[in-house]
Design an enzyme around this catalytic site. Structure first.
Site, short mmCIF file in Angstrom:
data_model
loop_
_atom_site.label_atom_id
_atom_site.label_comp_id
_atom_site.label_asym_id
_atom_site.label_seq_id
_atom_site.Cartn_x
_atom_site.Cartn_y
_atom_site.Cartn_z
N HIS A 165 15.39 2.31 30.32
CA HIS A 165 14.91 1.33 29.35
C HIS A 165 15.35 1.71 27.93
O HIS A 165 15.93 0.88 27.20
CB HIS A 165 13.38 1.24 29.43
N GLU A 166 15.08 2.94 27.53
CA GLU A 166 15.42 3.38 26.18
C GLU A 166 16.93 3.46 25.99
O GLU A 166 17.44 3.15 24.90
CB GLU A 166 14.76 4.72 25.87
N HIS A 199 18.27 0.06 25.10
CA HIS A 199 18.15 -0.20 23.66
C HIS A 199 19.25 0.52 22.88
O HIS A 199 19.88 -0.05 21.98
CB HIS A 199 16.79 0.27 23.15
N LYS A 256 0.42 2.77 -7.03
CA LYS A 256 -0.19 1.98 -8.10
C LYS A 256 -1.32 2.76 -8.78
O LYS A 256 -1.40 2.81 -10.00
CB LYS A 256 -0.72 0.66 -7.53
N THR A 257 -2.20 3.35 -7.98
CA THR A 257 -3.29 4.14 -8.55
C THR A 257 -2.76 5.37 -9.26
O THR A 257 -3.26 5.76 -10.32
CB THR A 257 -4.28 4.53 -7.45
N PRO A 292 0.83 -1.21 0.00
CA PRO A 292 0.00 0.00 0.00
C PRO A 292 0.86 1.26 0.00
O PRO A 292 1.90 1.33 0.65
CB PRO A 292 -0.81 -0.12 1.31
N GLY A 293 0.40 2.26 -0.75
CA GLY A 293 1.06 3.56 -0.74
C GLY A 293 2.22 3.69 -1.69
O GLY A 293 2.93 4.72 -1.65
#
Length: 665
Positions: free
Chosen positions: A462-463, A466, A246-247, A242-243
């Protein structure tokens, strides 16, 4: 690209098919006349009804009584006054007013009346003598014509029946939107009055443009290909996530090809009534055959082109009849010369195989997510009409948005323009693009959310867990940004971006990514000795990756190079109703044990890494608490033990302006 021919003629002097068939369109008539007629009929009906009710309401009701009751009223001297009404046939009606209410049976019900009427027939002198003796105040009137009275009585009914016939005729085909015109196609014919999109407005899909350009050339100059024995392709299927445009690609084909272009959605074919979809398919191709050569674009074809014979309802349903008719129209006994079908879908896996074979969709064009060069072109297309600041670097923006589709990039450009407008800026700067990118990819900042100091500190550790794992794990994606400002449903977020595009990833990459995902939970356990719900999404993602490593990618030594793909497709997507595992219970236990082993190993590695870097973890987490957001370069500076420069006044003012003028949600 050459200019469009004028005066309705094309390059070869032929009539432009748009001028011949633009009246056809989708068969819709202008709604203004229909609405005006409906309003006029409604007002007329309401007027007649109101006049009728008014006429009835202005007359006091004279209850019809029998001649016997009339004689009793005379004997008992109950009549006060009366009106004798003469009709055109010399018949008389006596309408009297009583001196006091009288209760008697009228119309099979017991009623209390003060006015009455009765039929006298022929008036004689004897009756007039009795009225005079009783002292009744008499008046004589000429009665209304029975014809006019009857006409007034039936006029509302005539009008109602007329309205019913009018609407029934409209529904049976007199109007394009009738309830009985279900079988008519809802395809829209794009003509020169529509906004024109060309291939210059499409970027990031050069291969797809090349394939479609050949189709356009075939429509413009069919002799060039036919003289070598080439045949016009029946259909082109645009596949992609999607996105990806195509259209937009199909609209560009309509803008490039000077031929009629019919556009319809797959969902427009199917209705609740059986046979409607097949009828609409026939009508669509009947319209297209009248204007060859032409293009028919079916968007979201998976709504009508799914596998046949699937689901609980059997094979004889409305959707399958529609698909059967579409298959016949695309390649049946009757050839559709000059009609090319272009369809778009992001679910090619559920399409019926008969729809995908050569002769129906001869070409399948993949419109995938753009690479860095394609994203740069998409950024240039969408930023061509907005004033850019001197610091905006399109190449940097393209490199910082891997995996995004054209729709995502268009959204980022639009959000950047809105952020610049909130700051009352005359130009869109790189600062606006970075904030827009964060908003689109990480979610909206929830500045109004109140978080306790304890929870905020846990989020920072916590972050930062990561982030440090992302920095020190060799094969993991580099850290782009880390923040503890709540965004979306997350209290904090660490954003990792790859340095380059990868189309194939190794087992070492996924192992390091699992360490990064587990590092947040490990940091909470290491510093606070607690386990919170903040790592729930990390665990979901890690478990999904580990199971794919074992079941799909053959990255487990215990299980070996075997695939146990678990297809979770629903029944109605063209899959078998009965779901059976393709492995034994013993193998399932081995898979579960191997997934658990991989996750536990990642958790142990993350804990060992953070224990080794505990001083850096404490120092960087405290600075993250103060600044709330750090990018990759600032994190590198802190890891080296250097101090960060203070935030510039300009940046603080910009941040303050955004917080004041908007984005407070």
């Amino acid at each position: 690209m050459s200019e469009s021919p004028k005066n309705g003629d094309n390059k070869k002097g032929k009539k432009d098919p748009f001028n011949e068939f633009k009246r056809m369109g989708d068969g819709n008539t202008p709604p203004a006349n229909m609405m005006r007629n409906m309003m006029l009929m409604f007002v007329l009906a309401a007027g007649v009804f109101i006049v009728y009710i008014f006429m009835q309401g202005t007359q006091q009701h004279d209850w019809p009584v029998s001649y016997t009751d009339y004689q009793r009223f005379l004997r008992e001297d109950l009549i006060k006054e009366a009106v004798v009404v003469k009709s055109q046939l010399n018949h008389f009606e006596f309408r009297g007013v009583l001196k006091q209410p009288v209760t008697l049976m009228v119309d099979s019900r017991e009623r209390t009346i003060t006015r009455f009427s009765t039929y006298l027939g022929v008036l004689d002198s004897e009756s007039e003598k009795v009225w005079e003796e009783k002292g009744i105040d008499l008046k004589y009137e000429e009665g209304d014509s029975s014809v006019w009275r009857s006409l007034i009585m039936i006029l509302p009914w005539i009008l109602i029946i007329g309205l019913f016939i009018f609407f029934m005729r409209r529904m049976q085909g007199g109007g394009s939107k009738g309830i009985f015109s279900f079988g008519k196609s809802k395809a829209k014919l794009l003509n020169e009055n529509n906004t024109k999109v060309t291939f210059n407005d499409v970027a990031g899909a050069d291969e797809a443009k090349y394939e479609l350009q050949e189709v356009i050339e075939f429509l413009r100059e069919p002799e060039k290909f036919q003289k070598l024995g080439g045949k016009i392709p029946r259909g082109v299927l645009l596949l992609g996530p999607p996105g990806t445009g195509k259209t937009l690609m199909a609209r560009a084909v309509a803008g490039e090809a000077n031929v009629p272009f019919y556009s319809i959605s797959g969902a427009d074919f199917v209705e609740m009534f059986v046979g409607v979809g097949a009828s609409r398919v026939r009508d669509l191709f009947d319209q297209a055959k009248k204007t060859p050569p032409c293009i028919v674009f079916i968007d979201e074809i998976d709504a009508v082109g799914r596998h046949r014979g699937a689901g609980l309802g059997g094979g004889h349903d409305e959707r399958e009849q529609t698909l059967n008719q579409l298959l016949v129209e695309m390649d049946g006994f009757e050839q559709n010369n000059g009609v090319i079908i272009i369809a778009a879908t992001n679910r090619p896996d559920v399409l019926d195989p008969a729809l995908l074979r050569p002769g129906r969709f001869d070409r399948q064009v993949v419109v995938d997510r753009p690479d860095v060069k394609g994203r740069e072109g998409i950024f240039k297309v969408h930023t061509s009409k907005i004033p850019l600041g001197t610091d905006v670097d399109i190449e940097t923006l393209a490199k910082g948005t891997p995996g995004l589709s054209g729709a995502d990039i268009a959204n980022i450009v639009n959000e950047a323009a809105l952020l610049a407008a909130r700051r009352n800026s005359s130009q869109v700067t790189m600062f606006d693009f970075e904030n827009a990118k964060d908003k689109v990819l990480m979610g909206v900042e929830r500045k109004s959310m109140v978080i306790s100091d304890r929870e905020k500190e846990m989020t920072a550790y916590h972050e930062m867990g990561h982030a440090l794992a992302g920095k020190f794990m060799r094969h993991a994606d580099p850290v782009h940004k880390v923040t503890i400002i709540p965004r979306g449903r997350a209290l904090g977020l660490t954003w990792n971006l790859p340095n380059e595009e990868f189309y194939s990833k190794s087992a070492r990459y996924f192992e390091d990514q699992l360490v990064v995902l587990m590092a947040g939970r490990a940091a909470e356990k290491l510093v606070f000795n607690v386990l919170s719900t903040g790592a729930s999404n990390d665990l979901q993602r890690a478990t999904r990756v580990a199971r794919k490593m074992v079941c799909e990618w053959g990255m487990s030594e215990l299980i070996g190079p075997v695939t146990f793909h678990n297809d979770d497709g629903e029944v109605f997507l063209g899959r078998d109703f009965s779901k059976t595992r393709d492995h034994s219970e013993e193998t399932a236990q081995s898979i579960d044990g191997e997934v658990r082993r991989i996750l536990n190993k990642a958790m142990e590695q993350a804990t060992a890494l953070l224990e080794e870097k505990i001083d850096i973890l404490h120092r960087t987490s405290k600075i993250l608490l103060e600044r709330e957001i750090l990018d990759g370069e600032e994190l590198d500076t802190l890891i080296r033990g250097e101090e960060l420069p203070p935030i510039s006044k300009q940046a603080m003012n910009a941040i303050r302006t955004i917080k004041i003028n908007g984005d407070s949600h």
